[in-house]
Write a protein that holds these residues in place. Structure first.
Motif, PDB file in Angstrom:
ATOM      1  N   GLN A  46       0.816  -1.215   0.000  1.00 44.54           N
ATOM      2  CA  GLN A  46       0.000   0.000   0.000  1.00 44.54           C
ATOM      3  C   GLN A  46       0.851   1.268   0.000  1.00 44.54           C
ATOM      4  N   ASN A  47       2.051   1.194   0.609  1.00 48.38           N
ATOM      5  CA  ASN A  47       2.930   2.378   0.674  1.00 48.38           C
ATOM      6  C   ASN A  47       4.113   2.241  -0.278  1.00 48.38           C
ATOM      7  N   TRP A  48       3.899   1.561  -1.436  1.00 48.56           N
ATOM      8  CA  TRP A  48       4.972   1.317  -2.405  1.00 48.56           C
ATOM      9  C   TRP A  48       5.487   2.644  -2.947  1.00 48.56           C
ATOM     10  N   LYS A  49       6.763   2.951  -2.721  1.00 51.21           N
ATOM     11  CA  LYS A  49       7.318   4.255  -3.062  1.00 51.21           C
ATOM     12  C   LYS A  49       7.352   4.510  -4.566  1.00 51.21           C
ATOM     13  N   GLU A  50       7.536   3.454  -5.365  1.00 50.82           N
ATOM     14  CA  GLU A  50       7.667   3.649  -6.817  1.00 50.82           C
ATOM     15  C   GLU A  50       6.356   4.086  -7.461  1.00 50.82           C
ATOM     16  N   SER A  53       0.172   5.483  -5.846  1.00 50.68           N
ATOM     17  CA  SER A  53      -1.216   5.505  -6.341  1.00 50.68           C
ATOM     18  C   SER A  53      -1.678   4.085  -6.661  1.00 50.68           C
ATOM     19  N   LEU A  54      -0.793   3.280  -7.237  1.00 50.98           N
ATOM     20  CA  LEU A  54      -1.153   1.905  -7.568  1.00 50.98           C
ATOM     21  C   LEU A  54      -1.375   1.086  -6.288  1.00 50.98           C
ATOM     22  N   GLY A  55      -0.518   1.297  -5.292  1.00 50.77           N
ATOM     23  CA  GLY A  55      -0.685   0.583  -4.020  1.00 50.77           C
ATOM     24  C   GLY A  55      -2.033   0.876  -3.389  1.00 50.77           C
ATOM     25  N   ARG A  56      -2.435   2.165  -3.398  1.00 51.15           N
ATOM     26  CA  ARG A  56      -3.741   2.547  -2.828  1.00 51.15           C
ATOM     27  C   ARG A  56      -4.887   1.966  -3.655  1.00 51.15           C
ATOM     28  N   TRP A  57      -4.727   1.973  -4.977  1.00 50.49           N
ATOM     29  CA  TRP A  57      -5.771   1.466  -5.871  1.00 50.49           C
ATOM     30  C   TRP A  57      -6.013  -0.020  -5.624  1.00 50.49           C
ATOM     31  N   GLN A 106       1.503  -7.291   3.926  1.00 52.13           N
ATOM     32  CA  GLN A 106       2.940  -7.542   3.986  1.00 52.13           C
ATOM     33  C   GLN A 106       3.649  -6.450   4.779  1.00 52.13           C
ATOM     34  N   THR A 107       4.525  -6.859   5.655  1.00 54.41           N
ATOM     35  CA  THR A 107       5.393  -5.897   6.331  1.00 54.41           C
ATOM     36  C   THR A 107       6.534  -5.550   5.382  1.00 54.41           C
ATOM     37  N   GLU A 108       7.282  -4.514   5.710  1.00 59.39           N
ATOM     38  CA  GLU A 108       8.427  -4.159   4.870  1.00 59.39           C
ATOM     39  C   GLU A 108       9.429  -5.307   4.836  1.00 59.39           C
ATOM     40  N   TRP A 109       9.563  -6.045   5.948  1.00 66.16           N
ATOM     41  CA  TRP A 109      10.469  -7.194   5.980  1.00 66.16           C
ATOM     42  C   TRP A 109      10.064  -8.221   4.925  1.00 66.16           C
ATOM     43  N   GLU A 110       8.768  -8.495   4.835  1.00 69.94           N
ATOM     44  CA  GLU A 110       8.277  -9.492   3.877  1.00 69.94           C
ATOM     45  C   GLU A 110       8.469  -9.022   2.434  1.00 69.94           C
ATOM     46  N   VAL A 111       8.290  -7.719   2.219  1.00 73.19           N
ATOM     47  CA  VAL A 111       8.509  -7.163   0.873  1.00 73.19           C
ATOM     48  C   VAL A 111       9.962  -7.365   0.456  1.00 73.19           C
ATOM     49  N   ARG A 112      10.895  -7.031   1.353  1.00 67.53           N
ATOM     50  CA  ARG A 112      12.321  -7.203   1.047  1.00 67.53           C
ATOM     51  C   ARG A 112      12.667  -8.675   0.862  1.00 67.53           C
ATOM     52  N   PHE A 113      12.055  -9.530   1.663  1.00 71.27           N
ATOM     53  CA  PHE A 113      12.319 -10.966   1.542  1.00 71.27           C
ATOM     54  C   PHE A 113      11.904 -11.471   0.159  1.00 71.27           C
ATOM     55  N   ASP A 114      10.756 -11.001  -0.330  1.00 74.85           N
ATOM     56  CA  ASP A 114      10.309 -11.381  -1.677  1.00 74.85           C
ATOM     57  C   ASP A 114      11.288 -10.869  -2.736  1.00 74.85           C
ATOM     58  N   GLU A 115      11.804  -9.655  -2.536  1.00 74.12           N
ATOM     59  CA  GLU A 115      12.798  -9.110  -3.473  1.00 74.12           C
ATOM     60  C   GLU A 115      14.072  -9.955  -3.444  1.00 74.12           C
ATOM     61  N   LEU A 116      14.434 -10.433  -2.252  1.00 75.76           N
ATOM     62  CA  LEU A 116      15.631 -11.277  -2.133  1.00 75.76           C
ATOM     63  C   LEU A 116      15.427 -12.601  -2.854  1.00 75.76           C
ATOM     64  N   LYS A 117      14.228 -13.166  -2.766  1.00 73.53           N
ATOM     65  CA  LYS A 117      13.939 -14.417  -3.483  1.00 73.53           C
ATOM     66  C   LYS A 117      14.063 -14.212  -4.987  1.00 73.53           C
ATOM     67  N   ASN A 118      13.575 -13.055  -5.469  1.00 75.21           N
ATOM     68  CA  ASN A 118      13.703 -12.735  -6.900  1.00 75.21           C
ATOM     69  C   ASN A 118      15.170 -12.574  -7.290  1.00 75.21           C
ATOM     70  N   TYR A 119      15.956 -11.946  -6.406  1.00 76.31           N
ATOM     71  CA  TYR A 119      17.395 -11.772  -6.659  1.00 76.31           C
ATOM     72  C   TYR A 119      18.066 -13.139  -6.789  1.00 76.31           C
ATOM     73  N   LYS A 120      17.721 -14.044  -5.861  1.00 75.50           N
ATOM     74  CA  LYS A 120      18.349 -15.370  -5.893  1.00 75.50           C
ATOM     75  C   LYS A 120      17.977 -16.130  -7.170  1.00 75.50           C
ATOM     76  N   ALA A 121      16.709 -16.003  -7.572  1.00 80.34           N
ATOM     77  CA  ALA A 121      16.269 -16.683  -8.799  1.00 80.34           C
ATOM     78  C   ALA A 121      17.062 -16.198 -10.007  1.00 80.34           C
ATOM     79  N   LYS A 122      17.458 -14.908  -9.984  1.00 81.34           N
ATOM     80  CA  LYS A 122      18.185 -14.326 -11.117  1.00 81.34           C
ATOM     81  C   LYS A 122      19.681 -14.573 -11.052  1.00 81.34           C
ATOM     82  N   TYR A 123      20.270 -14.458  -9.835  1.00 78.67           N
ATOM     83  CA  TYR A 123      21.729 -14.485  -9.703  1.00 78.67           C
ATOM     84  C   TYR A 123      22.279 -15.751  -9.048  1.00 78.67           C
ATOM     85  N   GLY A 124      21.402 -16.597  -8.482  1.00 78.26           N
ATOM     86  CA  GLY A 124      21.857 -17.879  -7.955  1.00 78.26           C
ATOM     87  C   GLY A 124      22.275 -17.874  -6.501  1.00 78.26           C
TER      88      GLY A 124
END
Length: 268
Positions: A46-50, A53-57, A106-124
């Motif tokens: 909901q508070n996605w910085k990028e 408006s989309l988060g609120r929508w 999602q807490t900010e911790w969970e958001v970052r954790f999901d980003e880390l999973k995506n990083y691992k999928a890309k970089y190993g």
């Protein structure tokens, strides 16, 4: 898109055009579609910085769906119905892209954790550089997880109290092979490892100038050649003997002519 075309067709059937509000709804819908393409789900914080408006929508769609569901119960029970902007067409459009109506926030911790999973999928691996320019917040977050784990493992009771690491977080990070003790890599080392992977796949270190698979890598390769030239001329340079040795160990060419597009080695 099929969803937008269907909405236009339904409006025409009713003898009208889409309203400004309906057009705006589909603009957000396509932003959500792009978010899903990048992140793999529709769960925009909901508070996605990028794109706040989309988060609120996204949050509003869940609220409107809940109103619609409550109205159905109200009809059965003879209670007053509340107005909602949710329609069968919107439900169909959202569900066609895997939208989840009920979601634990999602807490900010969970958001970052999901980003880390995506990083691992890309970089190993999970070894995000602390100064990673593509997502500085993720690099700092990974560093912080190791710091809090170190505090938790300390013999000092006061330090253990300051740790925000929990058994649940340890379990989640361990499930993706997170390394707790690690020599922090610089961005140079990350790019060097990407170059080694490129060489294994294509047989040389001559990354094309406009390589769409990893646009940062050719820029980095070009920078190494520039820095090496400055080093050779005795001018100010970030090139070091250690970096020269590392690059030459994988047969890096300091001067190269533009050639054909890269081809993968056979069997890869």
């Amino acid at each position: 898109s099929d969803a937008y075309a269907a909405a236009v067709q339904n409006a025409r059937r009713d003898g009208r055009s889409l309203t400004v509000y309906e057009e705006r709804w589909y603009e957000r819908f396509y932003e959500l579609l792009e978010y899903k393409r990048v992140y793999g789900n529709c769960n925009v914080p909901q508070n996605w910085k990028e794109n706040s408006s989309l988060g609120r929508w996204v949050s509003q769609q869940r609220d409107q769906y809940m109103l619609l569901t409550n109205n159905k119960s109200a009809t059965i029970q003879g209670r007053r119905r509340r107005s909602t902007s949710m329609t069968p067409e919107r439900i169909s459009a959202l569900e066609s892209i895997g939208f989840e109506w009920v979601l634990l926030i999602q807490t900010e911790w969970e958001v970052r954790f999901d980003e880390l999973k995506n990083y691992k999928a890309k970089y190993g691996d999970c070894n995000v550089p602390k100064d990673w320019s593509e997502n500085p917040q993720l690099g700092r977050w990974v560093f912080t997880q190791r710091q809090h784990y170190k505090l938790l493992m300390s013999d000092d009771q006061e330090k253990r109290r300051k740790s925000q690491m929990t058994p649940g977080r340890i379990s989640a990070l361990a499930s993706i092979d997170f390394e707790w003790a690690l020599i922090i890599r610089t961005e140079w080392e990350v790019r060097f490892n990407e170059l080694k992977n490129y060489k294994e796949e294509y047989g040389d270190c001559n990354v094309p100038e406009r390589w769409s698979e990893n646009p940062q890598l050719p820029k980095w390769v070009s920078t190494q050649r520039t820095q090496y030239r400055l080093y050779q001329e005795g001018k100010k340079s970030r090139m070091t003997k250690e970096r020269i040795q590392a690059l030459e160990s994988i047969n890096f060419q300091w001067r190269v002519r533009r050639g054909r597009p890269p081809k993968k080695l056979s069997g890869r």
